[in-house]
Design an enzyme around this catalytic site. Structure first.
Site, PDB file in Angstrom:
ATOM      1  N   GLN A 113       0.825  -1.214   0.000  1.00 44.51           N
ATOM      2  CA  GLN A 113       0.000   0.000   0.000  1.00 44.51           C
ATOM      3  C   GLN A 113       0.861   1.268   0.000  1.00 44.51           C
ATOM      4  OE1 GLN A 113      -3.648  -0.704   0.601  1.00 44.51           O
ATOM      5  NE2 GLN A 113      -3.847   1.267  -0.399  1.00 44.51           N
ATOM      6  N   LYS A 128      -2.887  -0.776   6.758  1.00 44.84           N
ATOM      7  CA  LYS A 128      -3.865  -1.841   6.473  1.00 44.84           C
ATOM      8  C   LYS A 128      -4.317  -2.414   7.808  1.00 44.84           C
ATOM      9  CE  LYS A 128      -5.782  -3.989   2.976  1.00 44.84           C
ATOM     10  NZ  LYS A 128      -6.158  -3.469   1.643  1.00 44.84           N
ATOM     11  N   ASP A 168     -12.130  -3.556   2.266  1.00 46.52           N
ATOM     12  CA  ASP A 168     -11.326  -4.541   1.523  1.00 46.52           C
ATOM     13  C   ASP A 168     -12.177  -5.820   1.543  1.00 46.52           C
ATOM     14  OD1 ASP A 168      -8.439  -5.031   0.388  1.00 46.52           O
ATOM     15  OD2 ASP A 168      -8.773  -6.767   1.641  1.00 46.52           O
ATOM     16  N   THR A 211     -12.065   0.639  -7.932  1.00 45.38           N
ATOM     17  CA  THR A 211     -10.938  -0.294  -8.111  1.00 45.38           C
ATOM     18  C   THR A 211     -11.104  -1.067  -9.430  1.00 45.38           C
ATOM     19  OG1 THR A 211     -10.864  -0.487  -5.720  1.00 45.38           O
ATOM     20  CG2 THR A 211      -9.540  -2.048  -6.966  1.00 45.38           C
ATOM     21  N   ASN A 242     -16.510  -6.908  -4.906  1.00 48.52           N
ATOM     22  CA  ASN A 242     -16.534  -5.510  -5.348  1.00 48.52           C
ATOM     23  C   ASN A 242     -15.622  -5.257  -6.549  1.00 48.52           C
ATOM     24  OD1 ASN A 242     -14.816  -2.738  -4.798  1.00 48.52           O
ATOM     25  ND2 ASN A 242     -17.021  -2.438  -4.729  1.00 48.52           N
TER      26      ASN A 242
HETATM   27  P1  NDP Z   1     -14.860  -8.809  -1.732  1.00 42.66           P
HETATM   28  O1  NDP Z   1     -14.971  -9.320  -0.350  1.00 42.66           O
HETATM   29  O2  NDP Z   1     -15.907  -7.890  -2.253  1.00 42.66           O
HETATM   30  O3  NDP Z   1     -14.738 -10.031  -2.751  1.00 42.66           O
HETATM   31  C1  NDP Z   1     -13.705 -10.962  -2.657  1.00 42.66           C
HETATM   32  C2  NDP Z   1     -13.902 -12.001  -3.738  1.00 42.66           C
HETATM   33  O4  NDP Z   1     -12.753 -12.860  -3.773  1.00 42.66           O
HETATM   34  C3  NDP Z   1     -15.089 -12.917  -3.479  1.00 42.66           C
HETATM   35  O5  NDP Z   1     -15.612 -13.358  -4.682  1.00 42.66           O
HETATM   36  C4  NDP Z   1     -14.441 -14.063  -2.696  1.00 42.66           C
HETATM   37  O6  NDP Z   1     -15.156 -15.289  -2.749  1.00 42.66           O
HETATM   38  C5  NDP Z   1     -13.134 -14.190  -3.428  1.00 42.66           C
HETATM   39  N1  NDP Z   1     -12.133 -14.784  -2.536  1.00 42.66           N
HETATM   40  C6  NDP Z   1     -11.769 -14.357  -1.307  1.00 42.66           C
HETATM   41  N2  NDP Z   1     -10.864 -15.182  -0.772  1.00 42.66           N
HETATM   42  C7  NDP Z   1     -10.663 -16.146  -1.684  1.00 42.66           C
HETATM   43  C8  NDP Z   1      -9.846 -17.291  -1.719  1.00 42.66           C
HETATM   44  N3  NDP Z   1      -9.048 -17.618  -0.680  1.00 42.66           N
HETATM   45  N4  NDP Z   1      -9.877 -18.058  -2.845  1.00 42.66           N
HETATM   46  C9  NDP Z   1     -10.685 -17.734  -3.894  1.00 42.66           C
HETATM   47  N5  NDP Z   1     -11.496 -16.666  -3.903  1.00 42.66           N
HETATM   48  C10 NDP Z   1     -11.474 -15.886  -2.816  1.00 42.66           C
HETATM   49  O7  NDP Z   1     -13.408  -8.135  -1.816  1.00 42.66           O
HETATM   50  P2  NDP Z   1     -12.867  -7.075  -2.873  1.00 42.66           P
HETATM   51  O8  NDP Z   1     -13.471  -7.315  -4.201  1.00 42.66           O
HETATM   52  O9  NDP Z   1     -12.968  -5.744  -2.252  1.00 42.66           O
HETATM   53  O10 NDP Z   1     -11.312  -7.456  -2.893  1.00 42.66           O
HETATM   54  C11 NDP Z   1     -10.771  -8.404  -3.819  1.00 42.66           C
HETATM   55  C12 NDP Z   1      -9.278  -8.182  -3.920  1.00 42.66           C
HETATM   56  O11 NDP Z   1      -9.014  -6.844  -4.388  1.00 42.66           O
HETATM   57  C13 NDP Z   1      -8.476  -8.297  -2.623  1.00 42.66           C
HETATM   58  O12 NDP Z   1      -7.188  -8.814  -2.906  1.00 42.66           O
HETATM   59  C14 NDP Z   1      -8.343  -6.861  -2.160  1.00 42.66           C
HETATM   60  O13 NDP Z   1      -7.238  -6.676  -1.295  1.00 42.66           O
HETATM   61  C15 NDP Z   1      -8.124  -6.174  -3.495  1.00 42.66           C
HETATM   62  N6  NDP Z   1      -8.412  -4.748  -3.508  1.00 42.66           N
HETATM   63  C16 NDP Z   1      -9.623  -4.262  -3.140  1.00 42.66           C
HETATM   64  C17 NDP Z   1      -9.870  -2.909  -3.191  1.00 42.66           C
HETATM   65  C18 NDP Z   1     -11.219  -2.343  -2.922  1.00 42.66           C
HETATM   66  O14 NDP Z   1     -11.395  -1.139  -3.173  1.00 42.66           O
HETATM   67  N7  NDP Z   1     -12.189  -3.108  -2.457  1.00 42.66           N
HETATM   68  C19 NDP Z   1      -8.798  -1.943  -3.533  1.00 42.66           C
HETATM   69  C20 NDP Z   1      -7.576  -2.565  -3.995  1.00 42.66           C
HETATM   70  C21 NDP Z   1      -7.398  -3.913  -3.940  1.00 42.66           C
HETATM   71  P3  NDP Z   1     -15.993 -15.773  -1.447  1.00 42.66           P
HETATM   72  O15 NDP Z   1     -17.235 -14.964  -1.464  1.00 42.66           O
HETATM   73  O16 NDP Z   1     -16.212 -17.222  -1.664  1.00 42.66           O
HETATM   74  O17 NDP Z   1     -15.121 -15.503  -0.250  1.00 42.66           O
END
Ligand code: NDP
Length: 447
Positions: A113, A128, A168, A211, A242
């Site tokens: 970050q 974080k 996140d 994002t 998201n």
């Molecule tokens: P969400 O909680 O909205 O979604 C996460 C998604 O990833 C879900 O579909 C989830 O599935 C899946 N997931 C989580 N853990 C695992 C795993 N171990 N194996 C496979 N799939 C998995 O999170 P975000 O969309 O906000 O975040 C996704 C990524 O983007 C993260 O790495 C986060 O750090 C990064 N990010 C997010 C930002 C933001 O603004 N939100 C900014 C920058 C980066 P399930 O529902 O089954 O858990």
């Protein structure tokens, strides 16, 4: 000591100090070798031992989060906040609620970050936090009680000029609202203490999409350099949260076809393209699993396991789920599938070996700290709007986001070229991000 010896020494130091933090060590390992050419030009950073300071968080907190479930049982989770580096501004970075959360994962995220925030050119430092709390299948009341307890402790350590958390994995507008409500009760109404707030109380238009949209803008500018565009491109996306949802939305808008999405159990493959309306309804409204999507769409196949094992033609891959989701074998599969561009929506979704495979196959690789910086960039714009007590239009925010992503892409590209490493966007991102932070640290003295 020359630059290569210096980074080798730092790597060893980090491994010795924190042998039980594999993700943090991985993030540092990925970073260090790429900044060698810059250090060779700037021995003052070696003389001042800046990397020893930079790999040590300014401080972090671990705390107990007690809460009561609906059955009346007392439960306890661990809460954390890492305040890694404030050279460029208040600590800024999301909160993650997921059972896998531990100090190593949060330190890797906070370390990344720092450079991501630096690349945005906005005045924000790196942080974080989160908890090993699992929000899945919890009732709304349980989520509320957990957030209230978490913020009861966190509120002692944050503030609009000190540390500004956001969402996140597992933390969206609902959780941010409960956290904000509790902060307000304990401290005062200060909109600037959290970002990712709903529009109803001081959120920013465009933050939810930022994002995912930002990731696609990054790739858009990369494609433009190749005199190409998203039109007609076949795209693999992982995740269905998201970041994934709004990456899919923007790819579709720009004429690409997204054929996959996933969750932690399995993935959807739909040759004719994902139905975004249905996906949003299932994930955002019903908060249900992807198996439901497959039941409701005739052309959709559901498979258990990783989407990255899929054998099917594709042009672009956008991993948007979680860290280390693509290993070496899966990266090779992407190359065999014909993928030419991998850009990371998730943080560190590719292992170090996977990244090597991208380079060996001359795939263009947009690393997370550059490609997914759109989220934190719009969070910083939310902070600006909160300070001004104004709300900008969605078009204005989107235009700013597009401009920031263009600038990040060009900075990575130009920095890589400056060091004779054309198309090595990872090197470009790391050097450009590091440069500003290191300079500020040197100017601020030994603090
Ligand atoms: P969400 O909680 O909205 O979604 C996460 C998604 O990833 C879900 O579909 C989830 O599935 C899946 N997931 C989580 N853990 C695992 C795993 N171990 N194996 C496979 N799939 C998995 O999170 P975000 O969309 O906000 O975040 C996704 C990524 O983007 C993260 O790495 C986060 O750090 C990064 N990010 C997010 C930002 C933001 O603004 N939100 C900014 C920058 C980066 P399930 O529902 O089954 O858990």
């Amino acid at each position: 000591m020359n630059a290569k010896e210096y980074v080798a020494q730092i790597k060893q130091q980090v491994e010795q100090k924190d042998p039980n933090q594999p993700e943090f060590i991985q993030a540092v390992d990925e970073f260090l070798p790429t900044i060698v050419p810059f250090l060779e030009e700037h021995p003052e950073y070696i003389e001042k031992n800046i990397l020893s300071l930079l790999t040590e968080p300014e401080r972090f907190f671990q705390f107990r989060v007690p809460w009561q479930d609906d059955a009346g049982n007392w439960q306890v989770n661990r809460g954390y906040r890492i305040q890694f580096n404030s050279a460029l501004g208040p600590y800024k970075g999301g909160l993650r609620f997921h059972p896998s959360v531990n100090l190593s994962i949060l330190k890797f995220l906070a370390f990344e970050q720092i450079f991501k925030n630096s690349l945005t050119d906005l005045p924000i430092g790196g942080g974080k936090g989160g908890s090993d709390f699992d929000p899945k299948e919890k009732s709304d009341s349980e989520i509320m009680r957990f957030c209230q307890s978490f913020m009861t402790e966190l509120s002692k350590h944050i503030g609009p000029n000190l540390d500004v958390p956001a969402g996140d994995i597992g933390v969206g507008a609902r959780e941010i609202s409960y956290l904000f409500g509790t902060y307000k009760r304990l401290r005062e109404y200060d909109a600037g203490v959290l970002t990712g707030k709903p529009l109803d109380f001081n959120g920013s238009l465009g933050r939810t999409e930022a994002t995912g949209y930002g990731l696609v803008y990054f790739v858009k500018y990369l494609l433009q350099d190749l005199t190409d565009s998203f039109k007609g491109k076949e795209v693999f996306v992982s995740g269905s949260g998201n970041v994934a949802i709004y990456a899919i939305e923007k790819v579709q808008e720009l004429g690409g076809k997204v054929v996959t999405c996933s969750d932690s159990n399995g993935y959807i493959y739909e040759k004719d393209g994902i139905d975004l309306e249905l996906l949003k309804e299932i994930k955002e409204v019903r908060r249900a699993r992807l198996t439901e999507y497959a039941k409701e769409r005739e052309g959709a196949e559901y498979h258990e396991g990783s989407v990255w094992k899929l054998k099917a033609q594709a042009d672009i891959a956008l991993p948007c789920a979680t860290q280390n989701e693509i290993d070496e074998q899966e990266a090779k599969q992407l190359a065999e599938n014909g993928v030419k561009i991998v850009a990371e929506g998730a943080n560190m979704p590719s292992t170090l070996a996977a990244v090597q495979v991208y380079h060996q196959n001359e795939m263009l690789y947009g690393p997370a700290k550059a490609a997914n910086a759109g989220g934190v960039a719009v969070s910083a714009l939310e902070m600006s709007q909160n300070s001004q007590r104004l709300a900008w239009s969605k078009a204005e925010v989107d235009e700013k986001l597009d401009g920031i992503m263009k600038n990040i892409y060009e900075t990575c590209r130009d920095t890589a070229e400056q060091y004779a490493e054309k198309n090595n966007f990872m090197l470009g991102a790391n050097i450009a991000g590091f440069k500003k932070v290191a300079k500020a640290m040197l100017m601020q003295g030994l603090v």
